[in-house]
Design an enzyme around this catalytic site. Sequence first.
Site, PDB file in Angstrom:
ATOM      1  N   GLU A  79      -4.031   0.362  -9.971  1.00  0.00           N
ATOM      2  CA  GLU A  79      -3.894   0.014 -11.387  1.00  0.00           C
ATOM      3  C   GLU A  79      -4.980   0.638 -12.250  1.00  0.00           C
ATOM      4  O   GLU A  79      -4.718   1.204 -13.309  1.00  0.00           O
ATOM      5  CB  GLU A  79      -3.904  -1.504 -11.576  1.00  0.00           C
ATOM      6  CG  GLU A  79      -2.610  -2.194 -11.144  1.00  0.00           C
ATOM      7  CD  GLU A  79      -2.530  -2.373  -9.638  1.00  0.00           C
ATOM      8  OE1 GLU A  79      -3.560  -2.194  -8.955  1.00  0.00           O
ATOM      9  OE2 GLU A  79      -1.435  -2.691  -9.142  1.00  0.00           O
ATOM     10  N   HIS A 102       0.299 -14.713 -10.170  1.00  0.00           N
ATOM     11  CA  HIS A 102       1.472 -13.997 -10.679  1.00  0.00           C
ATOM     12  C   HIS A 102       2.121 -14.738 -11.843  1.00  0.00           C
ATOM     13  O   HIS A 102       3.314 -14.575 -12.082  1.00  0.00           O
ATOM     14  CB  HIS A 102       2.531 -13.832  -9.586  1.00  0.00           C
ATOM     15  CG  HIS A 102       2.207 -12.790  -8.567  1.00  0.00           C
ATOM     16  ND1 HIS A 102       1.220 -12.944  -7.631  1.00  0.00           N
ATOM     17  CD2 HIS A 102       2.741 -11.562  -8.337  1.00  0.00           C
ATOM     18  CE1 HIS A 102       1.169 -11.861  -6.864  1.00  0.00           C
ATOM     19  NE2 HIS A 102       2.074 -11.012  -7.261  1.00  0.00           N
TER      20      HIS A 102
HETATM   21  C1  LIG Z   1      -3.002  -5.374  -7.576  1.00  0.00           C
HETATM   22  C2  LIG Z   1      -1.562  -5.531  -7.328  1.00  0.00           C
HETATM   23  N1  LIG Z   1      -0.713  -4.570  -7.712  1.00  0.00           N
HETATM   24  C3  LIG Z   1       0.610  -4.705  -7.502  1.00  0.00           C
HETATM   25  C4  LIG Z   1       1.110  -5.822  -6.891  1.00  0.00           C
HETATM   26  C5  LIG Z   1       2.602  -6.001  -6.728  1.00  0.00           C
HETATM   27  N2  LIG Z   1       2.943  -5.822  -5.344  1.00  0.00           N
HETATM   28  C6  LIG Z   1       3.035  -6.863  -4.505  1.00  0.00           C
HETATM   29  S1  LIG Z   1       3.284  -6.389  -2.933  1.00  0.00           S
HETATM   30  C7  LIG Z   1       3.299  -4.765  -3.377  1.00  0.00           C
HETATM   31  C8  LIG Z   1       3.476  -3.715  -2.340  1.00  0.00           C
HETATM   32  C9  LIG Z   1       2.369  -3.766  -1.376  1.00  0.00           C
HETATM   33  O1  LIG Z   1       2.516  -2.750  -0.452  1.00  0.00           O
HETATM   34  P1  LIG Z   1       1.710  -2.791   0.905  1.00  0.00           P
HETATM   35  O2  LIG Z   1       0.260  -2.958   0.594  1.00  0.00           O
HETATM   36  O3  LIG Z   1       2.095  -1.606   1.689  1.00  0.00           O
HETATM   37  O4  LIG Z   1       2.168  -4.134   1.611  1.00  0.00           O
HETATM   38  P2  LIG Z   1       3.628  -4.537   2.107  1.00  0.00           P
HETATM   39  O5  LIG Z   1       4.319  -5.195   0.980  1.00  0.00           O
HETATM   40  O6  LIG Z   1       4.302  -3.301   2.556  1.00  0.00           O
HETATM   41  O7  LIG Z   1       3.393  -5.500   3.207  1.00  0.00           O
HETATM   42  C10 LIG Z   1       3.106  -4.610  -4.722  1.00  0.00           C
HETATM   43  C11 LIG Z   1       3.066  -3.330  -5.431  1.00  0.00           C
HETATM   44  C12 LIG Z   1       0.188  -6.819  -6.507  1.00  0.00           C
HETATM   45  N3  LIG Z   1       0.578  -7.964  -5.935  1.00  0.00           N
HETATM   46  N4  LIG Z   1      -1.135  -6.640  -6.721  1.00  0.00           N
END
Ligand SMILES: Cc1ncc(C[n+]2csc(CCOP(=O)(O)OP(=O)(O)O)c2C)c(N)n1
Lengths: 333, 333, 338, 338
Positions: free
Chosen positions: D63, D131
Amino acid sequence: MNAANANGLQSSVPGEADLIALYRTMLLIRRFEERCNALFLQGRIPSTLHLYIGQEAVATGVCSALRADDWVVGTHRPHGHALAKGVSPRVIMAELMAKVTGCCRGKGGSMHVGDVRKGVFPAVAIVGAGLPIAAGAALSARMRGTDQVAVAFHGEGAANEGDWHEALNMAAIWKLPVLFVCENNLYGASTHFSKAFAIPRVSDRACAYGMPGETVDGNDVVAVHDAALRAVERARSGAGPTLLECLTYRQCGHSRSDACDYRPDEEEALWKERDPLKVAAARIRALVPPVPFDPSGIEADVAAEIDDAIAFAEESPAPAPEDLERHVYWEGD
Amino acid sequence: MNAANANGLQSSVPGEADLIALYRTMLLIRRFEERCNALFLQGRIPSTLHLYIGQEAVATGVCSALRADDWVVGTHRPHGHALAKGVSPRVIMAELMAKVTGCCRGKGGSMHVGDVRKGVFPAVAIVGAGLPIAAGAALSARMRGTDQVAVAFHGEGAANEGDWHEALNMAAIWKLPVLFVCENNLYGASTHFSKAFAIPRVSDRACAYGMPGETVDGNDVVAVHDAALRAVERARSGAGPTLLECLTYRQCGHSRSDACDYRPDEEEALWKERDPLKVAAARIRALVPPVPFDPSGIEADVAAEIDDAIAFAEESPAPAPEDLERHVYWEGD
Amino acid sequence: MATMGIAEALREGIREEMRRDPTVFCIGEDIGVKGGWGGAFTVTLGLVDEFGPERILDTPISESGFCGIAIGAAMTGMRPIADVQYGDFLFCMMDQLANQAAKMTYMAGGAVKVPLVMRAPVGSTRRGAQHAQTLEVFFTHIPGLKVVAPSTAYDAKGLLKAAVRDDNPVLMFEHKLLYGSKGNRAEKGAVSPIGEVPDEDYVVPIGKGAIRRKGRDVTIVGKLLTVYRALAAADRLAEDGIEAEVIDPRSLIPLDKEMILESVRKTHRFVVVEEDNRTHGWGAEIAAMVAEEAFWWLDGPPVRVSAPDTPPPFAPNLEELYVPSVERVVDAVRRLVG
Amino acid sequence: MATMGIAEALREGIREEMRRDPTVFCIGEDIGVKGGWGGAFTVTLGLVDEFGPERILDTPISESGFCGIAIGAAMTGMRPIADVQYGDFLFCMMDQLANQAAKMTYMAGGAVKVPLVMRAPVGSTRRGAQHAQTLEVFFTHIPGLKVVAPSTAYDAKGLLKAAVRDDNPVLMFEHKLLYGSKGNRAEKGAVSPIGEVPDEDYVVPIGKGAIRRKGRDVTIVGKLLTVYRALAAADRLAEDGIEAEVIDPRSLIPLDKEMILESVRKTHRFVVVEEDNRTHGWGAEIAAMVAEEAFWWLDGPPVRVSAPDTPPPFAPNLEELYVPSVERVVDAVRRLVG
Ligand SMILES: Cc1ncc(C[n+]2csc(CCOP(=O)(O)OP(=O)(O)O)c2C)c(N)n1
Ligand SMILES: Cc1ncc(C[n+]2csc(CCOP(=O)(O)OP(=O)(O)O)c2C)c(N)n1
Ligand SMILES: [Mg+2]
Ligand SMILES: [Mg+2]
């Protein structure tokens, strides 16, 4: 006035004129900073100062590889970056003295000097925060279809900020035309490199992003220039970013009030031996055929330029009271 | 009840009982998540859900290498981490159903399940933010003179956050007893790994911090366990952190409403073939001497445990209205 | 009883707490380097000699990371005192403070605590937009944090100790012009409120304000530097026979509302003075609270004296117009009372 | 004239601006993935088909980094529209927004502009502490930013266009329950204010409020979801003969103060309703401003109806108590008028 400032040096085997131009830019920075320091001690510059003395070869070597329309983002220690990219000493000095003729109308101060007409962003004094901004300028260049390149100068200390990481990664995956120039001067404020890194070289981190990383002698303006030129060509051709680490040394304190008691005297002495001006002079004297090099003319020239800048700044008025509430929002060109 | 949950498995050549215990934990997670999904679709669990289905071998393999007093920080996808570390399905299910008997009194919800009595922090749903917190727990262990180890689970997407970088660096320079377990499930939300990284492996980034990095088959619980055990021993002995990348796959959508139209069917099929439960069953069947393996007893056992958890949750009351304004500040143990 | 400035008082407070409790430690940038500065404003100077580099822990330049590390340590039995060199850098760790430290206890349903102290210098001192903000209100609006802002050496030490012993995250804001730092780290234009500080252990309870001057005609609330501006204004007003009561809340969260309301019920007039930007500034809540809860006692509108809605300017002449002056406070009161 | 929800109106607004001006582009996480969602709430769904992945630019989860990239692009001739999946993540980019984007023009003495749009969803929707925050006030207090908060489809499109054409950083807050997102990304409990949106180009000027209902007895100011709560309350109050005027400022910075003050001068009573935490919330400024500038017109204290000072809770029954209900607005007005 100043070939290295005019960003015209594109050859990687600089000849006499090029070397002298580089020398002149470095000397301008050196003398400018020395005068700043004196003016600060006399109370004619308020606030605080982060001097660039000792690191002149980095800004000079890198900016001499750039075009006038390329972009540079400086740091809390930005005078050298701005001068090397061609910003007039007048508007920098006026800014430091908080005058309305300053490059930020006296509202930015030392830590934010820049001049967009010369391709220099207002400097970013939040350590690390300038890197994504430079990457954004690079993205913009590509989207607008220009072949401009952007440079993010930063200290090695900045390489431990989250923004550094995020910027390098996005620049790499999008192959942005940007150079991340890390001025490794061994200290972030009072903290030695070895306390903050578990690796010997910042450039080793390039592997984490799939981009080339290189470490050069940051006190040798030619070495810096050559490496920067390669990286700039790479960037301009669409091949992506480079992490360029320049090993150098901050000869003064971190900021105005720093006696540097945390640094060994021998270390300081060693690096003063390797002063970038000395190194550059030696380069000139080592040209084949040999060149007699007498810098006194350049000294006088540079002194005159700085005198003029100081006079300009001294004569300029402070911002008017109405200036306080102006420019919060854009008022037009 | 459950050997792998009890964090007792310390050998790196697991025998039959160990493998069966690991299998049971993975099955518990799988069936728990399946039931969660059904309850969600019935409207009995509110909000959203990030299911762990397909990744069970990671949490199970890692937590089986931990002691009961070690720490774990989970993510927005934390049910598996909590179950594997021994948090009772009852308090997790009650939390998901927003009941006062939930591990967060119904005030946290799915994305924050944890139970400090089991060494599981409230999960951190800000991607990347859990890593420094885990490093802090590791620092604390050293300062308090215990030999506890901390684990930060995170997705590969998190490896592009600034916090990730800052945490890894500080853990490395201070040689903190922490494992950074990267669950590379190929997607961060809908974004494929290759769009977000310019390198083939997340573990390649370990070089940036001078720490060991390793990539293992994240669907093979034994491979995960073995690598985790080595890293845990390293951490506990004072030799510092490890970045452990586990290659795995999220078999369901990212969250409740995701149809996964951005993933090729063949890719999904391929990974279902490599389902961690299948791999573990094959491991058991391949033991020498051969073991006849019939999971139906475990299935029944696990089903009963989950039925009990659901019954417990259903019977539990919602938080009282007064709960809204409680626990903003600490109220004591 | 010793006489000292705020930097020294904080240093002694930290020293005593670290001696008393082995789980207390300091973490931050350039706080313990030998031959260094003891942080940007000398607060931790010399502590590394007594406590060693493990307990006066220098970090890389990684604000978000070390804040998270402090949180993790706080959740597992330690009591970190973290600091940033300039309050402006709190924005670099905003997620860790706002989304993690502040919410952890709540979102765990009360099962964990985060006894973290975070110290941050604020105030305009000619360093321009990124090193001179007054940003308490960004943190007084985050449920789960406590926020204190000492303006005297006595309070600084007492609140520091209270913060260290509190089981919740406490942000302490300190004003650069009030530190009384000595030597080459002294600040131009500083107020240096040297004061008496007891030798024996004491705390200033979080949540209790202080009446700095008694008066019957108007209530002036200030904090940090503006307490001194308000006091100077009160002196000037007294010459005209206007007796101002000056309140220094000391704790911003929780706020000693009753002290302010009681004063307003007596004076019927209210002015809040702050160095922060006006719109949605800290004073907005104080004014709104007074308007809402003491409406029928007020003889005139609640008045705010503050910085304008601009970033802090660098030029000293502009900065002087930016920070509320004694004159502006005097004028505001005169208009209200007159 | 077409009828649509806010998500769709924003999408059309973005589409038209991108067609009109090649320097406009979108940047954010999961906004352009084929087969994906068009961002967390479908706003950019399908735009990648028309504009391609260079102009609907998916980022890694970074971000702060992509915000800085958007700033750098904005300073060099582009007009980025960035977004975060949940407003709560704005804290991850707080330095870039507060210290860079907002201050760049000022600290350059007016020499640069940052025409950046940053969109962020807010509001409680059962996702718990990290959230579900309503955090406009953190940004309305940063000089240099403009802040808008549309509550209708018409305003959403018109303000989006105005924001894109503005030469300053503009934050747009959108409420999750107002998007009217369809299909499997619809939100439980949504209001879905479907409305008419002209086909021809129009903007809603930043800085102009809207009177959503005329009344003479009390002025109620709400924003986003609480506009609808206020309107429902007004209907209920009308049954008792109390006629409430409901104002939706639409732009939070700059604020249409005059519209609010004019209303208060007519009704003599003022209530502000917001979903954010009470102390130092957005409503504090509105109440303080009314108290300060319309004091002599008020027949009673300015009243705030807000969430309590807690993080957003997860449990639906608690969340219902957290977000100001129609009943709470009705009660507050009755107490004030009665
Ligand atoms: C700082 C932040 N940015 C965006 C999100 C929204 N978000 C939640 S899970 C996710 C994907 C996360 O990907 P990864 O770290 O690979 O974990 P996975 O969901 O694949 O287990 C996103 C973008 C968030 N929760 N926190
Ligand atoms: C985010 C942030 N943290 C801390 C500081 C305070 N600070 C200013 S310069 C500096 C040291 C920077 O070190 P380095 O990046 O190596 O640059 P150098 O000063 O050596 O040129 C620090 C800590 C800052 N300006 N911004
Ligand atoms: Mg350095
Ligand atoms: Mg992933």
